[in-house]
Design a protein around this motif. Sequence first.
Motif, PDB file in Angstrom:
ATOM      1  N   TRP A 180       0.544  -1.021   0.006  1.00 35.83           N
ATOM      2  CA  TRP A 180       0.534  -0.071   0.208  1.00 35.83           C
ATOM      3  C   TRP A 180       0.711   1.375   0.186  1.00 35.83           C
ATOM      4  O   TRP A 180       0.232   2.327   0.149  1.00 35.83           O
ATOM      5  CB  TRP A 180      -0.948  -0.386   0.875  1.00 35.83           C
ATOM      6  CG  TRP A 180      -0.279  -0.702   2.491  1.00 35.83           C
ATOM      7  CD1 TRP A 180       0.015  -1.516   3.126  1.00 35.83           C
ATOM      8  CD2 TRP A 180       0.638   0.913   3.172  1.00 35.83           C
ATOM      9  NE1 TRP A 180       0.350  -1.681   4.257  1.00 35.83           N
ATOM     10  CE2 TRP A 180       1.385  -0.388   4.130  1.00 35.83           C
ATOM     11  CE3 TRP A 180       1.034   2.001   2.679  1.00 35.83           C
ATOM     12  CZ2 TRP A 180       2.020   0.408   5.452  1.00 35.83           C
ATOM     13  CZ3 TRP A 180       1.398   2.561   3.536  1.00 35.83           C
ATOM     14  CH2 TRP A 180       1.853   2.179   5.192  1.00 35.83           C
ATOM     15  N   CYS A 181       2.604   0.972   0.294  1.00 33.35           N
ATOM     16  CA  CYS A 181       2.968   2.362   0.265  1.00 33.35           C
ATOM     17  C   CYS A 181       3.992   3.118  -1.630  1.00 33.35           C
ATOM     18  O   CYS A 181       4.365   1.638  -1.371  1.00 33.35           O
ATOM     19  CB  CYS A 181       4.134   1.952   1.460  1.00 33.35           C
ATOM     20  SG  CYS A 181       5.402   3.329   1.673  1.00 33.35           S
ATOM     21  N   ASP A 182       3.450   3.618  -1.237  1.00 33.98           N
ATOM     22  CA  ASP A 182       3.590   4.151  -2.715  1.00 33.98           C
ATOM     23  C   ASP A 182       5.192   4.160  -2.662  1.00 33.98           C
ATOM     24  O   ASP A 182       5.939   3.947  -3.769  1.00 33.98           O
ATOM     25  CB  ASP A 182       3.273   5.697  -3.604  1.00 33.98           C
ATOM     26  CG  ASP A 182       2.282   5.043  -4.128  1.00 33.98           C
ATOM     27  OD1 ASP A 182       1.306   4.263  -4.293  1.00 33.98           O
ATOM     28  OD2 ASP A 182       0.812   6.064  -4.041  1.00 33.98           O
ATOM     29  N   ALA A 183       6.331   5.133  -1.846  1.00 31.71           N
ATOM     30  CA  ALA A 183       7.865   5.488  -1.841  1.00 31.71           C
ATOM     31  C   ALA A 183       7.262   3.818  -1.618  1.00 31.71           C
ATOM     32  O   ALA A 183       9.557   3.366  -2.177  1.00 31.71           O
ATOM     33  CB  ALA A 183       7.886   6.083  -0.309  1.00 31.71           C
ATOM     34  N   SER A 184       7.764   2.753  -0.903  1.00 28.79           N
ATOM     35  CA  SER A 184       8.614   1.824  -1.325  1.00 28.79           C
ATOM     36  C   SER A 184       8.095   0.457  -2.277  1.00 28.79           C
ATOM     37  O   SER A 184       9.693  -0.032  -2.725  1.00 28.79           O
ATOM     38  CB  SER A 184       7.105   0.378  -0.568  1.00 28.79           C
ATOM     39  OG  SER A 184       7.186   1.124   1.189  1.00 28.79           O
ATOM     40  N   LYS A 185       7.130   0.762  -3.792  1.00 30.76           N
ATOM     41  CA  LYS A 185       7.898   0.221  -4.563  1.00 30.76           C
ATOM     42  C   LYS A 185       8.351   1.054  -5.503  1.00 30.76           C
ATOM     43  O   LYS A 185       8.883   0.226  -6.256  1.00 30.76           O
ATOM     44  CB  LYS A 185       5.735   0.281  -5.290  1.00 30.76           C
ATOM     45  CG  LYS A 185       4.622   0.021  -4.840  1.00 30.76           C
ATOM     46  CD  LYS A 185       2.894   0.247  -5.449  1.00 30.76           C
ATOM     47  CE  LYS A 185       2.394  -0.461  -4.653  1.00 30.76           C
ATOM     48  NZ  LYS A 185       0.896   0.648  -4.943  1.00 30.76           N
ATOM     49  N   GLN A 186       8.596   2.029  -4.669  1.00 33.80           N
ATOM     50  CA  GLN A 186       9.967   3.290  -5.931  1.00 33.80           C
ATOM     51  C   GLN A 186      11.168   2.913  -5.481  1.00 33.80           C
ATOM     52  O   GLN A 186      12.036   2.914  -6.010  1.00 33.80           O
ATOM     53  CB  GLN A 186       9.658   5.125  -5.590  1.00 33.80           C
ATOM     54  CG  GLN A 186       8.416   5.364  -5.937  1.00 33.80           C
ATOM     55  CD  GLN A 186       8.181   6.552  -5.275  1.00 33.80           C
ATOM     56  OE1 GLN A 186       8.803   7.258  -5.117  1.00 33.80           O
ATOM     57  NE2 GLN A 186       6.785   7.463  -6.068  1.00 33.80           N
ATOM     58  N   MET A 187      11.294   2.190  -4.463  1.00 30.78           N
ATOM     59  CA  MET A 187      12.743   1.944  -4.013  1.00 30.78           C
ATOM     60  C   MET A 187      13.226   0.756  -4.774  1.00 30.78           C
ATOM     61  O   MET A 187      13.882  -0.337  -4.672  1.00 30.78           O
ATOM     62  CB  MET A 187      13.028   1.168  -2.321  1.00 30.78           C
ATOM     63  CG  MET A 187      12.468   2.095  -1.228  1.00 30.78           C
ATOM     64  SD  MET A 187      14.242   3.212  -1.616  1.00 30.78           S
ATOM     65  CE  MET A 187      15.349   1.585  -1.404  1.00 30.78           C
ATOM     66  N   ASP A 188      12.560  -0.062  -5.359  1.00 37.60           N
ATOM     67  CA  ASP A 188      11.977  -1.257  -6.239  1.00 37.60           C
ATOM     68  C   ASP A 188      13.442  -1.495  -7.300  1.00 37.60           C
ATOM     69  O   ASP A 188      14.604  -1.937  -7.221  1.00 37.60           O
ATOM     70  CB  ASP A 188      10.652  -1.925  -6.912  1.00 37.60           C
ATOM     71  CG  ASP A 188       9.772  -2.798  -5.807  1.00 37.60           C
ATOM     72  OD1 ASP A 188      10.117  -3.059  -4.456  1.00 37.60           O
ATOM     73  OD2 ASP A 188       9.080  -2.800  -6.409  1.00 37.60           O
ATOM     74  N   GLN A 189      13.449  -0.108  -7.543  1.00 38.19           N
ATOM     75  CA  GLN A 189      14.689   0.083  -9.339  1.00 38.19           C
ATOM     76  C   GLN A 189      15.175   0.536  -8.051  1.00 38.19           C
ATOM     77  O   GLN A 189      16.893   0.131  -8.931  1.00 38.19           O
ATOM     78  CB  GLN A 189      14.213   1.232  -9.976  1.00 38.19           C
ATOM     79  CG  GLN A 189      12.557   0.943 -11.187  1.00 38.19           C
ATOM     80  CD  GLN A 189      12.677   1.770 -11.549  1.00 38.19           C
ATOM     81  OE1 GLN A 189      12.727   3.046 -11.509  1.00 38.19           O
ATOM     82  NE2 GLN A 189      12.873   1.204 -13.259  1.00 38.19           N
ATOM     83  N   VAL A 190      15.523   0.984  -7.350  1.00 37.84           N
ATOM     84  CA  VAL A 190      16.892   1.513  -6.160  1.00 37.84           C
ATOM     85  C   VAL A 190      17.858   0.794  -6.340  1.00 37.84           C
ATOM     86  O   VAL A 190      18.187   0.016  -6.342  1.00 37.84           O
ATOM     87  CB  VAL A 190      16.610   2.322  -5.505  1.00 37.84           C
ATOM     88  CG1 VAL A 190      17.670   2.777  -5.094  1.00 37.84           C
ATOM     89  CG2 VAL A 190      16.430   3.770  -5.554  1.00 37.84           C
ATOM     90  N   PHE A 191      16.512  -0.947  -5.639  1.00 35.52           N
ATOM     91  CA  PHE A 191      17.314  -1.616  -4.762  1.00 35.52           C
ATOM     92  C   PHE A 191      17.895  -2.620  -6.072  1.00 35.52           C
ATOM     93  O   PHE A 191      18.845  -3.358  -5.869  1.00 35.52           O
ATOM     94  CB  PHE A 191      16.264  -2.414  -3.981  1.00 35.52           C
ATOM     95  CG  PHE A 191      16.275  -3.102  -3.089  1.00 35.52           C
ATOM     96  CD1 PHE A 191      17.307  -2.122  -1.980  1.00 35.52           C
ATOM     97  CD2 PHE A 191      16.875  -4.355  -2.743  1.00 35.52           C
ATOM     98  CE1 PHE A 191      16.889  -2.009  -0.564  1.00 35.52           C
ATOM     99  CE2 PHE A 191      16.766  -4.529  -0.703  1.00 35.52           C
ATOM    100  CZ  PHE A 191      17.322  -3.846  -0.097  1.00 35.52           C
ATOM    101  N   SER A 192      17.295  -2.789  -7.042  1.00 36.21           N
ATOM    102  CA  SER A 192      17.622  -3.247  -7.941  1.00 36.21           C
ATOM    103  C   SER A 192      19.117  -2.638  -9.308  1.00 36.21           C
ATOM    104  O   SER A 192      20.233  -3.639  -9.227  1.00 36.21           O
ATOM    105  CB  SER A 192      16.966  -3.376  -9.822  1.00 36.21           C
ATOM    106  OG  SER A 192      17.330  -3.645 -10.704  1.00 36.21           O
TER     107      SER A 192
END
Length: 77
Positions: free
Chosen positions: A32-44
């Motif tokens: 449910w957290c948009d900021a969490s979803k944005q971290m996916d690319q950063v983590f990758s």
Amino acid sequence: MSGSVKDVKSKAELDNITKSGEAVIIHFWASWCDASKQMDQVFSHLSTDFPNTHFLTVCNVNFFVCMFVGFCFCLNW
């Protein structure tokens, strides 16, 4: 280790990886957290830049709150 992000499914799996003594970066996220979803690319990208580090994601933090608390106790946070 290859520069990839691994989804952690249990506390036992998390314990097994963290006791290796190697560097570990954990992204605790919630769907449910948009900021969490944005971290996916950063983590990758980070996992590619630092292939000798374990990059882990723990999805649905609400469900794994006990796992997180146990892990924090383990590290004396």
